[in-house]
Design a protein around this motif. Sequence first.
Motif, PDB file in Angstrom:
ATOM      1  N   HIS A 195      -2.465  -2.570  -9.647  1.00 33.44           N
ATOM      2  CA  HIS A 195      -2.370  -1.842  -8.377  1.00 33.44           C
ATOM      3  C   HIS A 195      -3.716  -1.847  -7.656  1.00 33.44           C
ATOM      4  O   HIS A 195      -3.794  -2.141  -6.456  1.00 33.44           O
ATOM      5  CB  HIS A 195      -1.913  -0.408  -8.634  1.00 33.44           C
ATOM      6  CG  HIS A 195      -1.872   0.441  -7.400  1.00 33.44           C
ATOM      7  ND1 HIS A 195      -0.808   0.436  -6.522  1.00 33.44           N
ATOM      8  CD2 HIS A 195      -2.782   1.310  -6.881  1.00 33.44           C
ATOM      9  CE1 HIS A 195      -1.056   1.264  -5.522  1.00 33.44           C
ATOM     10  NE2 HIS A 195      -2.249   1.810  -5.720  1.00 33.44           N
TER      11      HIS A 195
ATOM     12  N   ARG B 246      -6.979  -5.412   1.116  1.00 31.62           N
ATOM     13  CA  ARG B 246      -6.579  -4.739   2.351  1.00 31.62           C
ATOM     14  C   ARG B 246      -7.273  -3.390   2.545  1.00 31.62           C
ATOM     15  O   ARG B 246      -7.016  -2.691   3.521  1.00 31.62           O
ATOM     16  CB  ARG B 246      -5.055  -4.535   2.369  1.00 31.62           C
ATOM     17  CG  ARG B 246      -4.529  -3.672   1.240  1.00 31.62           C
ATOM     18  CD  ARG B 246      -3.065  -3.286   1.476  1.00 31.62           C
ATOM     19  NE  ARG B 246      -2.202  -4.440   1.527  1.00 31.62           N
ATOM     20  CZ  ARG B 246      -1.572  -4.971   0.480  1.00 31.62           C
ATOM     21  NH1 ARG B 246      -1.749  -4.435  -0.711  1.00 31.62           N
ATOM     22  NH2 ARG B 246      -0.794  -6.008   0.607  1.00 31.62           N
ATOM     23  N   SER B 247      -8.133  -3.007   1.601  1.00 35.50           N
ATOM     24  CA  SER B 247      -8.792  -1.703   1.711  1.00 35.50           C
ATOM     25  C   SER B 247      -9.911  -1.753   2.750  1.00 35.50           C
ATOM     26  O   SER B 247     -10.422  -2.825   3.084  1.00 35.50           O
ATOM     27  CB  SER B 247      -9.365  -1.297   0.353  1.00 35.50           C
ATOM     28  OG  SER B 247     -10.578  -1.988   0.104  1.00 35.50           O
TER      29      SER B 247
ATOM     30  N   GLN C 296      -4.790  -3.740  -4.135  1.00 35.02           N
ATOM     31  CA  GLN C 296      -5.171  -2.949  -2.964  1.00 35.02           C
ATOM     32  C   GLN C 296      -6.500  -3.391  -2.362  1.00 35.02           C
ATOM     33  O   GLN C 296      -6.730  -3.216  -1.158  1.00 35.02           O
ATOM     34  CB  GLN C 296      -5.284  -1.465  -3.352  1.00 35.02           C
ATOM     35  CG  GLN C 296      -3.967  -0.776  -3.646  1.00 35.02           C
ATOM     36  CD  GLN C 296      -3.170  -0.520  -2.381  1.00 35.02           C
ATOM     37  OE1 GLN C 296      -3.710  -0.572  -1.284  1.00 35.02           O
ATOM     38  NE2 GLN C 296      -1.885  -0.259  -2.533  1.00 35.02           N
TER      39      GLN C 296
ATOM     40  N   PRO D 119      -4.842   3.436   2.628  1.00 40.64           N
ATOM     41  CA  PRO D 119      -6.070   3.120   1.914  1.00 40.64           C
ATOM     42  C   PRO D 119      -6.454   4.142   0.856  1.00 40.64           C
ATOM     43  O   PRO D 119      -7.107   3.814  -0.112  1.00 40.64           O
ATOM     44  CB  PRO D 119      -7.114   3.065   3.036  1.00 40.64           C
ATOM     45  CG  PRO D 119      -6.338   2.792   4.286  1.00 40.64           C
ATOM     46  CD  PRO D 119      -5.020   3.460   4.088  1.00 40.64           C
TER      47      PRO D 119
ATOM     48  N   SER E  59      -4.853   5.298  -1.405  1.00 41.59           N
ATOM     49  CA  SER E  59      -4.243   5.056  -2.707  1.00 41.59           C
ATOM     50  C   SER E  59      -5.155   4.253  -3.626  1.00 41.59           C
ATOM     51  O   SER E  59      -4.899   4.170  -4.815  1.00 41.59           O
ATOM     52  CB  SER E  59      -2.905   4.332  -2.538  1.00 41.59           C
ATOM     53  OG  SER E  59      -3.106   3.070  -1.935  1.00 41.59           O
ATOM     54  N   LEU E  60      -6.220   3.646  -3.100  1.00 44.41           N
ATOM     55  CA  LEU E  60      -7.185   2.981  -3.965  1.00 44.41           C
ATOM     56  C   LEU E  60      -7.902   4.059  -4.777  1.00 44.41           C
ATOM     57  O   LEU E  60      -8.395   5.042  -4.217  1.00 44.41           O
ATOM     58  CB  LEU E  60      -8.192   2.195  -3.112  1.00 44.41           C
ATOM     59  CG  LEU E  60      -9.078   1.188  -3.851  1.00 44.41           C
ATOM     60  CD1 LEU E  60      -8.244   0.055  -4.430  1.00 44.41           C
ATOM     61  CD2 LEU E  60     -10.143   0.633  -2.915  1.00 44.41           C
TER      62      LEU E  60
ATOM     63  N   ALA F 236       0.840  -1.196   0.000  1.00 47.88           N
ATOM     64  CA  ALA F 236       0.000   0.000   0.000  1.00 47.88           C
ATOM     65  C   ALA F 236       0.871   1.239   0.000  1.00 47.88           C
ATOM     66  O   ALA F 236       1.706   1.432   0.864  1.00 47.88           O
ATOM     67  CB  ALA F 236      -0.905  -0.008   1.226  1.00 47.88           C
TER      68      ALA F 236
END
Length: 525
Positions: free
Chosen positions: A47, A54-55, A51, A15, A17-18, A11
């Motif tokens: 990407h 784990r978001s 993600q 978070p 970055s989603l 990451a």
Amino acid sequence: MTPMPAEAPAAAGGPQSLPFSDAASCKLWLEQVLHSSVTDCHGALFHAVGQLPRSPLRPAVKLESLELMRETVALVQFEHARRCRGKPVPLDAGERAVWESVVALWQAMAAAYESLIADMAGAAPELAGAAPLVCQRALRYTGLAMAEHGRAYHAVTGALWRQLHRLYVFAESAGIATTEVGDAVGRFEPATSCAATYVRALLAQQAQPDALTLQQMGCVEHWLDRWERLVEVSPQPPPASAIPALAVDLTSSKGIGFAKDMPATGVRHLHLEALARTLRHAAVALKQGRTPAELGLGDLPADACEKLLLLLNIQWCAAGTGRLDERTPSGIRVMIFPSIRSIHYHLTGRPFRQPGGAGQGEPVTLTQRSEAMETWLVVNRSVSGFLGLSRDPRTATRVSHSQLLGLQAPATKNLYLGIVQRLVVDEDGGIWAGMRLVPGIPQPAAARVADIATADPDAVKFDRALLLPEDSPRRIPTSIILQPGWYQVNRILDLHTGPAQKIRLRMVLDAGPNFERAGYAVIGS
């Protein structure tokens, strides 16, 4: 060597970055990302998919987002993978990077769906109703990662086999293995199930992709859309038969094998009777004059379609009993010549010269010299072929499926020709090539298209060719091996082997990425 199982990217910035926060913004993001280059779009998808597990998004939103991404992922994967599918092995650095990234995205999709299975048991029990779909998707993307190995002629890793079996075990234990779900992405028949998707992956690998061309692999994938549900996976063996029964060990790191070799527990038997009937009926219909298109088998020529059906029947329903020749272990080393140019150079011992021309021949390139020096180990051999292995990481010879190779043992004078029929790179990077021997000792020759009207001086030049004698027992006529693209039915060539001759090409006997072999008749001198 094969890529490690894909891990979600670390990451970057947490978070946030989603690139989306719900299904609606995911849809907008997908529309935007398609405007970038294929490489950039592929990286952005990898990407985002990595993600998701784990978001902090709710599991239901994760599932909806993954479903929205499926069409885009399929489209981008197809375009990106053009750069590595069916390429000669070993892949060059650029091709390998693309292949690893394609496999990684399939595996990331599988991992994202599998993470939702864990959510069902914890934070999101409300997803239990979607369990058949979630598990089928995880199985499907695991199977696609396996298929991508085949399209690059690489062996499937043990880790992927264990993942496939683990997902099917979950489907069985949850009682959802045969629950029907819809899957229209990359498929012609949308109705499927976890069990059918598992069978599909098993059969696709049992079809021996190392022995298939890319076109044949595509046909098998298309046909399995309709046939995957014909096979039952059961703890109980099928009725006794003269054909050895096939099964799969759910605790193993491999696919289908003989049931008699399986352990006492953890085994599932494959009931293949309905599939065998379907294959037989299709073959009979082709012999009766129906076309592959009429039978829903695509646009393959009828003879090629019939041969592929026969091969699949042997691999799937006859326990791979099609081998006729006894193979014996070997340990000899042979020199490999991977092109008509290098074979011709080795046979003549000098640079190629235009017939009747004066002066020196073409300069000998470094490539020609290095091609004439590489050695491979013959692991076993039979009357009709060899299984060769190269474990040298510095190998200069890149090999394609259906490629023509010259082979010579150091202790013999004769050079033989072989055509690559099986090709796979193992997990340690070794290149295995099964070669069918072409009967006869090749003779060097020069050929050009006769009576061509052109102002291009290169078009009227002779080029290297190889002649092979008639093989009467197999009813194979005298033949000539030419560069790819030369063959046209009834084309007339000037042939030079000393005295000049004219020949007429009659039929194609073999073809591959670096040659065409045609029967011919002499029509004058």
